[in-house]
Enzyme design. Sequence first.
Site, short mmCIF file in Angstrom:
data_model
loop_
_atom_site.label_atom_id
_atom_site.label_comp_id
_atom_site.label_asym_id
_atom_site.label_seq_id
_atom_site.Cartn_x
_atom_site.Cartn_y
_atom_site.Cartn_z
N VAL A 1 43.32 33.30 44.14
CA VAL A 1 42.69 34.18 43.15
C VAL A 1 41.61 33.37 42.44
O VAL A 1 41.85 32.24 42.03
CB VAL A 1 43.72 34.70 42.11
CG1 VAL A 1 43.04 35.54 41.05
CG2 VAL A 1 44.82 35.49 42.80
N ALA A 2 40.44 33.97 42.27
CA ALA A 2 39.34 33.27 41.62
C ALA A 2 39.51 33.23 40.10
O ALA A 2 40.15 34.10 39.51
CB ALA A 2 38.01 33.96 41.95
N SER B 1 41.85 28.58 45.43
CA SER B 1 40.68 29.38 45.76
C SER B 1 39.41 28.55 45.73
O SER B 1 39.23 27.71 44.84
CB SER B 1 40.53 30.55 44.78
OG SER B 1 39.29 31.22 44.94
N GLN C 1 42.12 27.91 50.26
CA GLN C 1 41.43 29.11 50.77
C GLN C 1 39.94 28.86 50.76
O GLN C 1 39.36 28.52 49.73
CB GLN C 1 41.79 30.32 49.91
CG GLN C 1 41.06 31.60 50.27
CD GLN C 1 39.97 31.93 49.29
OE1 GLN C 1 39.72 31.20 48.33
NE2 GLN C 1 39.28 33.03 49.52
N TYR D 1 36.01 29.82 51.47
CA TYR D 1 34.85 30.67 51.71
C TYR D 1 33.75 29.76 52.25
O TYR D 1 33.27 28.87 51.55
CB TYR D 1 34.36 31.32 50.41
CG TYR D 1 35.17 32.49 49.93
CD1 TYR D 1 35.18 33.69 50.62
CD2 TYR D 1 35.91 32.40 48.75
CE1 TYR D 1 35.90 34.79 50.15
CE2 TYR D 1 36.64 33.48 48.27
CZ TYR D 1 36.63 34.68 48.98
OH TYR D 1 37.35 35.74 48.52
N THR E 1 39.01 32.84 54.75
CA THR E 1 38.93 34.25 54.40
C THR E 1 37.82 34.90 55.22
O THR E 1 36.65 34.53 55.11
CB THR E 1 38.67 34.44 52.90
OG1 THR E 1 39.83 33.99 52.19
CG2 THR E 1 38.42 35.90 52.56
N ARG F 1 32.69 47.56 43.98
CA ARG F 1 33.58 47.48 42.82
C ARG F 1 32.90 48.14 41.61
O ARG F 1 32.22 47.52 40.81
CB ARG F 1 33.95 46.03 42.54
CG ARG F 1 34.56 45.39 43.79
CD ARG F 1 35.10 44.02 43.55
NE ARG F 1 35.44 43.38 44.82
CZ ARG F 1 35.86 42.13 44.94
NH1 ARG F 1 36.00 41.39 43.85
NH2 ARG F 1 36.13 41.61 46.11
N LYS G 1 42.53 34.73 57.25
CA LYS G 1 42.97 35.71 56.26
C LYS G 1 42.09 36.97 56.33
O LYS G 1 40.86 36.88 56.34
CB LYS G 1 42.89 35.12 54.85
CG LYS G 1 43.38 36.04 53.75
CD LYS G 1 43.36 35.30 52.41
CE LYS G 1 43.88 36.16 51.28
NZ LYS G 1 42.92 37.21 50.90
N SER H 1 45.98 40.90 55.36
CA SER H 1 45.54 41.24 54.01
C SER H 1 44.34 42.17 54.09
O SER H 1 43.53 42.08 55.01
CB SER H 1 45.13 39.95 53.27
OG SER H 1 44.51 40.24 52.03
N HIS I 1 42.58 42.21 51.21
CA HIS I 1 41.99 41.64 49.99
C HIS I 1 42.42 42.44 48.75
O HIS I 1 41.66 42.61 47.81
CB HIS I 1 40.46 41.63 50.10
CG HIS I 1 39.82 40.39 49.55
ND1 HIS I 1 39.52 39.29 50.32
CD2 HIS I 1 39.43 40.08 48.29
CE1 HIS I 1 38.96 38.36 49.57
NE2 HIS I 1 38.91 38.81 48.33
N SER J 1 49.00 41.88 49.51
CA SER J 1 48.40 43.14 49.05
C SER J 1 49.46 44.19 48.72
O SER J 1 50.17 44.67 49.59
CB SER J 1 47.40 43.71 50.05
OG SER J 1 46.33 42.82 50.28
N GLY J 2 49.55 44.50 47.43
CA GLY J 2 50.37 45.61 46.96
C GLY J 2 51.79 45.28 46.56
O GLY J 2 52.54 46.17 46.14
N ILE J 3 52.20 44.03 46.65
CA ILE J 3 53.60 43.68 46.36
C ILE J 3 53.85 43.74 44.86
O ILE J 3 53.23 43.00 44.09
CB ILE J 3 53.94 42.29 46.91
CG1 ILE J 3 53.91 42.30 48.43
CG2 ILE J 3 55.31 41.82 46.40
CD1 ILE J 3 54.02 40.93 49.05
#
Length: 366
Positions: free
Chosen positions: A91-92, A119, A141, A143, A169, A178, A236, A258, A260, A292-294
Amino acid sequence: MTTDFRTSTAEGKVNFVNVYDLEKAASLVIPTGAFGYISSGAGDMWTLEQNTKSFNHKVIAPGVLRNIENPDQSTTILGQKISTPIIMAPVAAHALANVQGEAATCKGVAESDTIYTVSSYAGQTYEEMRAASGDAPQWFQFYMSKNDDDNIKILDLAVKNGAKAIVLTADATVGGNREIDLRNGFTFPIAMPIVASYQSGVGQTMDAVYKSSRQNLSYKDIEFIQKHTNLPVFVKGVQTAEDAEAVIEAGADGVWVSNHGGRQLDGGRASFDSLQEVAEAVNKRVPIVFDSGIRRAQHVFKALASGADVVAIGRPVIYGLALGGSEGVKEVFDYFKNELKMVMQLAGTHNIEEIKNTKLRKNEYM
């Protein structure tokens, strides 16, 4: 590394019943723009919502009379034993939630005896995170930037600081739509020191940050990372059987399922639905991480029973960070651990391997 941005300074015990309550409480202490960035997804946020709802596509069939008092939820991945199959997702910019930033999250995760995923877009230096984690395992992770000299420097930094794996990723070569960030006029108030050689982060939108990264990723990048680190590489963002097969063929040491957290392609599949397809294709050839979503330990159980080796959580941990610093982070992991123990007892599973061998049933009520 920050401007005059101000957010929570909390450190201490957090009282909450479930993760949904935690999110509501965190929204009161995290500034509006930052909370929108953390909590929201792309477009209509349909995929974000389906990430959690999709767990209802399958149900657990409880087993009884199996002499289960103290189920063991420890597990091993890449040779590393951890206390729970739940790790920290990348997470950033954690200082959006608490001024203590990633160091506090690292401390809480280390005290939970599990893996922290650093991250690329962290708001603190790698050295600060490493110091806060002690000897606890960390993954990195990655980028990729458009410049391979920068990529090598960043990978060298990860290796120097003891990274045990690299997580490439692959699902964020451009920023998702967004709209909440647009409405809030959100830009990062926090620098990104790990990637400082090619971007600062401060004053940038998420879309601008992504435009500084490599947008033409290919299978060759897996080999590039392995060559320069000698570490296992997870890819990922895998969501189909075809991609799972392709990245394994290209040499990936692990697959990370994932979408994301619903932050990229709205209208895409829920991550849990993708997991079941990907796991069948992988067929246990390499380890699978899922996110994702947990929001419940039942979700953890269902993911493990559907082919994941470990699961990663993100937003719930950041909410705990906002409300209680490192102690709040640990409490979130304790919450999931305690609930998973209950679910394992009621489902009739002694350990993680038994969860993985559990057959979920189709939800006949949908």
